[in-house]
Enzyme design. Structure first.
Site, PDB file in Angstrom:
ATOM      1  N   GLU A 305       0.828  -1.208   0.000  1.00  0.00           N
ATOM      2  CA  GLU A 305       0.000   0.000   0.000  1.00  0.00           C
ATOM      3  C   GLU A 305       0.865   1.262   0.000  1.00  0.00           C
ATOM      4  O   GLU A 305       0.744   2.122   0.879  1.00  0.00           O
ATOM      5  CB  GLU A 305      -0.972  -0.021   1.186  1.00  0.00           C
ATOM      6  CG  GLU A 305      -1.907  -1.220   1.105  1.00  0.00           C
ATOM      7  CD  GLU A 305      -2.989  -1.251   2.168  1.00  0.00           C
ATOM      8  OE1 GLU A 305      -2.742  -0.749   3.272  1.00  0.00           O
ATOM      9  OE2 GLU A 305      -4.078  -1.791   1.877  1.00  0.00           O
ATOM     10  N   ASP A 384      -8.579  -8.937   3.646  1.00  0.00           N
ATOM     11  CA  ASP A 384      -8.347  -7.880   4.620  1.00  0.00           C
ATOM     12  C   ASP A 384      -9.433  -7.844   5.686  1.00  0.00           C
ATOM     13  O   ASP A 384     -10.254  -6.929   5.689  1.00  0.00           O
ATOM     14  CB  ASP A 384      -8.268  -6.525   3.894  1.00  0.00           C
ATOM     15  CG  ASP A 384      -7.659  -5.445   4.762  1.00  0.00           C
ATOM     16  OD1 ASP A 384      -7.130  -5.773   5.834  1.00  0.00           O
ATOM     17  OD2 ASP A 384      -7.705  -4.259   4.360  1.00  0.00           O
ATOM     18  N   GLU A 412     -12.720  -2.442  11.749  1.00  0.00           N
ATOM     19  CA  GLU A 412     -12.719  -1.681  10.498  1.00  0.00           C
ATOM     20  C   GLU A 412     -13.875  -2.068   9.569  1.00  0.00           C
ATOM     21  O   GLU A 412     -14.618  -1.218   9.103  1.00  0.00           O
ATOM     22  CB  GLU A 412     -11.371  -1.885   9.782  1.00  0.00           C
ATOM     23  CG  GLU A 412     -11.303  -1.179   8.441  1.00  0.00           C
ATOM     24  CD  GLU A 412      -9.935  -1.290   7.783  1.00  0.00           C
ATOM     25  OE1 GLU A 412      -9.022  -1.900   8.367  1.00  0.00           O
ATOM     26  OE2 GLU A 412      -9.794  -0.746   6.664  1.00  0.00           O
TER      27      GLU A 412
HETATM   28  C1  GCU Z   1      -6.101  -2.216   5.680  1.00  0.00           C
HETATM   29  C2  GCU Z   1      -6.444  -0.885   6.272  1.00  0.00           C
HETATM   30  C3  GCU Z   1      -5.280   0.052   6.245  1.00  0.00           C
HETATM   31  C4  GCU Z   1      -4.064  -0.622   6.879  1.00  0.00           C
HETATM   32  C5  GCU Z   1      -3.802  -1.931   6.176  1.00  0.00           C
HETATM   33  C6  GCU Z   1      -2.678  -2.738   6.805  1.00  0.00           C
HETATM   34  O1  GCU Z   1      -5.940  -2.095   4.296  1.00  0.00           O
HETATM   35  O2  GCU Z   1      -7.532  -0.322   5.583  1.00  0.00           O
HETATM   36  O3  GCU Z   1      -5.633   1.205   6.955  1.00  0.00           O
HETATM   37  O4  GCU Z   1      -2.972   0.195   6.805  1.00  0.00           O
HETATM   38  O5  GCU Z   1      -4.938  -2.724   6.235  1.00  0.00           O
HETATM   39  O6  GCU Z   1      -2.977  -3.719   7.468  1.00  0.00           O
HETATM   40  O7  GCU Z   1      -1.515  -2.424   6.629  1.00  0.00           O
END
Ligand code: GCU
Length: 698
Positions: A305, A384, A412
């Site tokens: 990400e 996730d 979440e």
């Molecule tokens: C999910 C979440 C993110 C977080 C990511 C992770 O995608 O939405 O906010 O950073 O998980 O576990 O790194």
């Protein structure tokens, strides 16, 4: 759950317990911070339970003649085998060897009025102290008389199943919390560490009382400011927080930014094979240990990400992790390396890339290449933290690699602590899943605890759900998830029912109706949430970014790899080998075959593994479309019933908590209707198939 509420109403007066003889004096003979904590906790707890503050004595401080008196007095004696002769001497060598490390023994000698808590380690003593207090509080509600109840202390041994029992905070130094639903951070405020260490100490108590022994205190997404935690700018603050946790036997970890050598070190590269980069990490890590000698190590999110990582330099994750492992090794530190690595810039038109495959595809080729002090942290599922998804096939696929399982306590995707969703049953299902990695009986819990492959490091990690909220967790009943996580990390054999019962009794007391209603609410809440949200394992269908509330196509044409592929004919993701992405092949044959065929794939995961017509008939006998309609109508009715169940408790629960939960449950029921109507309407319009029961669909 640490209220030790002697004042709360009991089931009946007959069960009122008299203080045991040993409850008036607590003795220790070693000077160790965690032993001191155990003394304080016992003293505080026993005072609450019996209304009398016990005396606390350190034998080492006592005069000779006083010592003799204390030695024969009725008391609780606590200590480690090596630090406390008076404790060790009460057990034979064989008895002592029944527990190791953080395990403990509690034994009562009723005739002498002595209760002993002994362990190899001070942490074990502290866990024993919390165990004693928990059981005494539970006993307040038991039907036995005091005399029967204490007999159970004849000889208790407890050993944690998992060595690492960790909490991950996703807190940012500006005071915000990524995916936090319970207020601001208790750690940081406006770019600085908070001055209120009291709240942090309270948190350490909460965690230690459930058996947690490690914490990372900053977000896995490490921004520029938090990268400086490893430097003089913040290290003394980090050390202060570490001291609070140390007092409760909890080791502190930091999330580190993989690009730190560039971002804060002034180097031109973060290449893990570059000598200068390696040297930078060695020096910086030595500074961290100079400030915090028992520092746990680094938790790393890399190449995930948009976070930096070794891929930039054409290196793999073993290269990256091993570089950090080398810096930490001299100090006994660990690298915890997350496997949440996937392409987050996917083209939605591309049907061949499957996000669910990513972690396995990236990491299995690296099996055996990670240094000894590296642990891979793997989310429970391949996507996730959805309310329902398959389990990660990485468990059982890397025999020569340390692994911990990652859960998400913060809700979440499961209602953001505005909806009630007790997650322990979900975690249990994952832990009990048989991977068949070494034949039948290769459950995920045996991989997480390291026993299946005899790994030196293993355990549990989870994203915390707390914040500065007065009740810690936004929804007061969401505390049960934090409590349950700790208890399950200690002993995955505990049932979701036992844990719920424990938490409710410790928190609200033992009145039958309260216990029955609140445990009932907890235990049904996950199914209810699943009923009115995304159906049959397909996941998502939430509003992008903040992830709260329904939006069926919210992620359908996006880059995140999270699709349901609904059209007028059918829905679901074809992950089969035969006609789909081939993801099913990542499981061992017993599971791969089961998932590959629509005939054997379990209903609850049918849309996770298959694209099927709306008229496909499930094992339940219903078509997919009718299942969608039925569960969504039912889910709303159940959410309304939850609110009603709670309303019946008025007058039996602290009024502040009562009205907070009452309003949350009301809003949940309303919001469930939004889910129901959007999902049902969407699928009615797509499929054109009417509800058999002709209920209102818009
Ligand atoms: C999910 C979440 C993110 C977080 C990511 C992770 O995608 O939405 O906010 O950073 O998980 O576990 O790194």
């Amino acid at each position: 759950w640490l209220g030790y509420h002697s004042e709360l109403p009991r089931a009946n007066e007959f069960t009122k317990k008299t203080a045991p003889a040993w409850s008036k004096l607590i003795l220790a003979e070693e000077n160790h911070g965690v032993i001191t904590t155990a003394l304080t906790e016992l003293s505080r707890g026993l005072e609450r339970l019996y209304g009398v503050k016990p005396s606390v004595s350190h034998l080492s401080d006592a005069q000779e003649n006083e010592r003799d008196n204390l030695a024969s007095a009725p008391a609780i004696r606590i200590g480690t085998w090596t630090g406390s002769d008076s404790v060790a001497g009460l057990f034979s060598e064989t008895e002592r060897s029944t527990v190791q490390g953080e395990g403990y023994i509690i034994r009562e000698n009723e005739t002498e009025g002595v209760l002993v808590i002994g362990s190899e380690t001070p942490q074990g003593v502290l866990y024993g102290a919390f165990h004693l207090l928990r059981e005494l509080t539970m006993d307040q509600g038991s039907a036995h008389k005091a005399d029967d109840a204490v007999n159970k202390w004849s000889f208790i041994t407890e050993q944690p199943t998992n060595a690492l029992r960790m909490i991950n905070q996703w807190d940012n130094v500006d005071g915000s919390i990524e995916r936090g639903y319970a207020g601001e951070s208790i750690f940081y405020d406006n770019g600085e560490f908070t001055l209120d260490l009291g709240r942090i100490r309270d948190y350490a108590r909460l965690l230690a009382s459930t058996g947690i022994n490690a914490i990372s205190i900053n977000n896995v997404n490490v921004h520029r400011r938090e990268s400086l935690f490893l430097t003089e700018r913040y290290l003394s603050d980090v050390a202060k927080v570490a001291a609070e946790f140390r007092a409760y036997g909890i080791r502190l970890f930091l999330c580190a930014n993989y690009a730190s050598p560039m971002e804060i070190g002034g180097l031109r590269t973060a290449d893990p094979l570059d000598a200068q980069v390696r040297e930078w990490w060695n020096i910086q890590t030595a500074k961290v240990y100079a400030a915090i000698p028992d520092f746990g190590g680094y938790l790393i999110k890399a190449d995930s990400e948009n976070r930096p990582g070794p891929f930039t330099y054409n290196r793999d994750h073993a290269d990256g992790a091993n570089m950090l492992a080398e810096a930490l090794r001299p100090f006994g530190g660990l690298v915890i390396w997350r496997c949440f690595v996937y392409n987050c810039k996917q083209d939605w038109r591309d049907r061949s890339t499957d996000r669910a495959r990513a972690a396995y595809d990236h990491f299995t080729p690296l099996d055996g290449r990670f240094a000894e002090n590296v642990i891979l942290q793997i989310k429970n599922g391949p996507m996730d933290f959805q309310v329902r998804e398959a389990v990660s096939p990485l468990f059982g696929a890397m025999e020569n690699t340390n692994q911990v399982i990652e859960f998400q306590i913060t809700q979440e995707y499961t209602g953001q602590q505005r909806h009630l969703c007790y997650l322990v049953p979900q975690w249990k299902e994952v832990l009990d899943f048989d991977t068949y990695a070494k034949g039948e009986g290769s459950e995920i819990k045996r991989i997480a605890d390291g026993s299946l492959y005899k790994r030196p490091y293993s355990g549990f990690a989870a994203v915390s759900n707390i914040g500065a909220d007065a009740c810690w967790t936004g929804h007061p009943l969401a505390q049960a998830n934090l409590y349950g996580y700790g208890r399950l990390a200690w002993n995955p054999e505990l049932s979701a029912e036992e844990i719920a019962d424990e938490w409710v009794r410790l928190t609200f007391g033992h009145e039958d109706e309260v216990v029955r209603r609140v445990t009932g609410m907890l235990l049904t809440s996950l199914d209810i949430y699943e009923n009115y949200t995304a159906p049959l394992g397909v996941g998502w269908m939430v509003n992008p970014e903040h992830h709260y509330g329904p939006n069926v196509d919210g992620y359908e044409y996006s880059k995140w790899g999270t699709y349901h592929f609904a059209d007028c004919h059918g829905i679901g993701v074809d992950r089969t080998v035969n006609s789909g992405t081939g993801y099913t092949s990542q499981y061992h044959p017993e599971n791969a075959d089961r998932y590959e065929s629509v005939d054997t794939c379990p209903d609850e995961l049918i849309l996770f593994f298959h694209h099927v017509p709306y008229t496909h008939v499930l094992h339940s006998g219903k078509t997919v479309i009718q299942h969608i309609y039925d569960t969504h109508f039912e889910g709303v009715a159940q959410a309304e019933a939850l609110a009603e169940t709670w309303r019946q408790l008025e007058g039996k629960i602290d009024p502040v908590i009562f009205s907070k939960v009452a309003s949350l449950q009301y809003n949940q029921a309303e919001h469930a209707k939004e889910w129901r109507d959007m999902i049902n309407t969407y699928f009615y319009r797509k499929s054109g198939i009417a509800d058999e029961q002709d209920r209102t669909i818009y």
